[in-house]
Design an enzyme around this catalytic site. Structure first.
Site, PDB file in Angstrom:
ATOM      1  CE1 TYR A 243      22.711  44.763  13.510  1.00  0.00           C
ATOM      2  CE2 TYR A 243      21.759  46.948  13.225  1.00  0.00           C
ATOM      3  CZ  TYR A 243      22.818  46.135  13.575  1.00  0.00           C
ATOM      4  OH  TYR A 243      23.993  46.718  14.012  1.00  0.00           O
TER       5      TYR A 243
ATOM      6  CB  THR B 118      22.219  43.735  17.545  1.00  0.00           C
ATOM      7  OG1 THR B 118      21.061  44.082  18.306  1.00  0.00           O
ATOM      8  CG2 THR B 118      21.787  42.842  16.403  1.00  0.00           C
ATOM      9  CD  GLU B 119      26.900  44.969  14.128  1.00  0.00           C
ATOM     10  OE1 GLU B 119      27.864  44.230  13.841  1.00  0.00           O
ATOM     11  OE2 GLU B 119      26.021  45.282  13.303  1.00  0.00           O
ATOM     12  CB  SER B 120      30.113  42.513  19.553  1.00  0.00           C
ATOM     13  OG  SER B 120      29.938  43.549  20.521  1.00  0.00           O
TER      14      SER B 120
END
Length: 205
Positions: free
Chosen positions: A176, A60-62
């Site tokens: 998220y 999810t971050e990158s």
């Protein structure tokens, strides 16, 4: 059942799974990166006995991209700011930026997530993941607000899904965690979701 998702919230996880299936070419690229780096990630998370699902924060971050950089200056697979990275022992200066070093940044991320679990409780891994997005100070403020309500100190009132239902977290943070769970579910059975076996070709990505 695996991630104890109440029925009312399964729709959100299913929604994000559907999104991943609709964008299959992109999902496949990200999955290949995941396969490439997973041995490093799994080893670091196992060393601290962290729930494996928490490693999907990197999806999810990158999208598991070690060179990812945000407009806010966060960098690396785990999207750390300079201050956070330095506080976790990474070297970030005009010459070296260890946020792009996958083993080092992954070790730092695992240490950070372990600290969040130590604070919020070992069974509160969803809340810890939400804190990775919102920041632990923001989540602390929400929990203190909940504590002012009847029984607000109880574990059931400190549960991520309880905060989600009350919309006490920003929308980005609320979605998220379902995104992370969706990624974990898809990767747990890649053939079912249209992802071919890419282990042999992962190093070419």
């Amino acid at each position: 059942e695996t991630y104890a998702i109440p029925p009312i919230f399964r729709e959100r996880v299913a929604y994000h799974i559907a999104e991943m299936r609709a964008a299959l070419p992109t999902t496949l690229v990200v999955y290949r990166r995941k396969v490439r780096y997973w041995p490093i990630i799994a080893a670091e998370f196992k060393a601290l006995e962290l729930p494996e699902v928490m490693a999907y924060v990197a999806w999810t971050e990158s999208q598991f991209d070690p060179m990812a950089k945000s407009s806010a200056g966060a960098r690396g697979m785990w999207q750390m700011t300079r201050t956070t990275a330095q506080s976790l022992g990474l070297k970030v200066d005009g010459v070296v930026d260890e946020r792009t070093d996958v083993p080092r940044q992954t070790r730092a991320a695992a240490k950070y997530l372990a600290g969040l679990l130590a604070e919020f409780g070992e069974d509160a891994f969803m809340l810890a993941m939400a804190s990775y997005n919102k920041g632990e100070n923001g989540v602390r403020r929400v929990l203190r607000k909940v504590a002012q309500t009847p029984g607000g100190f109880k574990r059931s009132k400190r549960d991520f899904w309880h905060l989600y239902r009350l919309k006490l977290l920003p929308e980005e943070t609320r979605e998220y965690v379902p995104k992370i769970l969706a990624a974990a579910i898809v990767c747990s059975n890649p053939a079912r979701y249209g992802l071919v076996d890419v282990v042999a070709t992962a190093d070419s990505v």
